[in-house]
Design a protein around this motif. Structure first.
Motif, PDB file in Angstrom:
ATOM      1  N   ASP A 165      -8.460  -1.728   0.025  1.00 27.62           N
ATOM      2  CA  ASP A 165      -8.216  -2.762   1.032  1.00 27.62           C
ATOM      3  C   ASP A 165      -7.197  -2.345   2.092  1.00 27.62           C
ATOM      4  N   SER A 166      -6.320  -1.399   1.771  1.00 31.87           N
ATOM      5  CA  SER A 166      -5.286  -0.959   2.711  1.00 31.87           C
ATOM      6  C   SER A 166      -5.736   0.314   3.426  1.00 31.87           C
ATOM      7  N   ASP A 167      -5.665   0.320   4.754  1.00 36.75           N
ATOM      8  CA  ASP A 167      -6.048   1.519   5.505  1.00 36.75           C
ATOM      9  C   ASP A 167      -5.206   2.729   5.109  1.00 36.75           C
ATOM     10  N   ASP A 168      -3.910   2.528   4.907  1.00 35.82           N
ATOM     11  CA  ASP A 168      -3.023   3.652   4.603  1.00 35.82           C
ATOM     12  C   ASP A 168      -3.369   4.308   3.273  1.00 35.82           C
ATOM     13  N   THR A 169      -3.564   3.501   2.238  1.00 37.30           N
ATOM     14  CA  THR A 169      -3.862   4.071   0.925  1.00 37.30           C
ATOM     15  C   THR A 169      -5.307   4.580   0.850  1.00 37.30           C
TER      16      THR A 169
END
Length: 261
Positions: free
Chosen positions: A13-17
């Motif tokens: 769900d997180s772009d960074d991860t």
């Protein structure tokens, strides 16, 4: 409540991860593709019958790297540098698992012993890959963004594992059984230590990006150490047994095209 499903959902769900996860996966698969291509090119004459299968294995790994990069592009993200402590394949090589890159870069034929060792190492690492992909398919097989990709990669990893079983059993019947069992045991014990270290490093990076509280990070670390303790005690046996697969010739024929992602 902590669960593998909830943790991976946070990562997706997180772009960074998601960016870090796909970059790590793409890098490892691409390296595996190069390694298999070099091994196929350097096979001893007595084992040229394996060239097409090893080439297919490498092509599959390259395809997986492209799939993970395509998943990044679909979300408008670029690959990011892979932190060295999360580089599973590089750390395996440092532990002596897999044929050394300096050997693969030479234009000198490998030996039969090299190929026996390569296949035994692959049996261990492909077990890990197959198990991980089964888990991802269980949780994300119907996910609109990653479902088709993880389902195809899982099928490929199962084929790679079947091929390792089949070829190692043939080599065992030809007199290499004792050496195969020795390498399988050594490789499995080294691999579970590398997997623990990489898991801790990856979860550390994910935790910092997602701002996990210390209690959550500590619980995940405890779970990783618990898994290692189990694998060190008994779970490694799962990686060293050999059984003729139901599907023979799993790597015969051309690679399956990558799905549109």
């Amino acid at each position: 409540m902590l669960s593998a499903r909830s943790i991976f959902q946070e990562i997706v769900d997180s772009d960074d991860t998601y960016q870090l996860f796909c970059s790590i996966a793409a890098s490892g698969e691409t390296q595996g593709g190069w390694e298999n291509a070099r091994i196929a090119a350097l096979l001893p004459k007595s084992m040229h019958h394996l060239a097409a299968k090893i080439t297919r294995h490498g092509a599959d790994e390259d395809k997986h790297g492209r799939i993970f990069n395509a998943l990044l592009r679909k979300r408008g993200l670029d690959p990011v540098p892979v932190p060295p402590e999360t580089h599973y394949t590089m750390l395996l090589e440092k532990r002596g698992i897999g044929l050394a890159h300096d050997k693969l870069r030479r234009d000198e034929p490998l030996t039969e012993e090299d190929i026996v060792v390569y296949l035994a190492h692959s049996r261990v690492t492909e077990q890990r890959a197959a198990d991980q992909m089964v888990m991802l398919v269980k949780y994300f097989g119907d996910h609109p963004e990653v479902g088709r990709a993880v389902t195809m990669i899982s099928a490929d990893e199962n084929s790679h594992l079947a091929y390792c079983h089949e070829e190692l059993l043939r080599l065992a019947a030809a007199g290499h059984g004792r050496r195969i069992q020795q390498v399988l045991r050594e490789s499995s014990l080294n691999e579970i230590a590398v997997y623990r270290d990489v898991s801790l490093a990856v979860m550390g990076h994910m935790g910092r990006l997602l701002h996990w509280p210390k209690a959550k990070s500590a619980a995940l670390e405890a779970g990783i150490h618990g898994t290692y303790a189990y694998e060190r005690l008994a779970g490694w046996r799962h990686m060293v047994s050999l059984a003729m697969p139901e599907r023979r010739g799993a790597l015969d024929g051309p690679p399956t095209p990558a799905p549109a992602v």
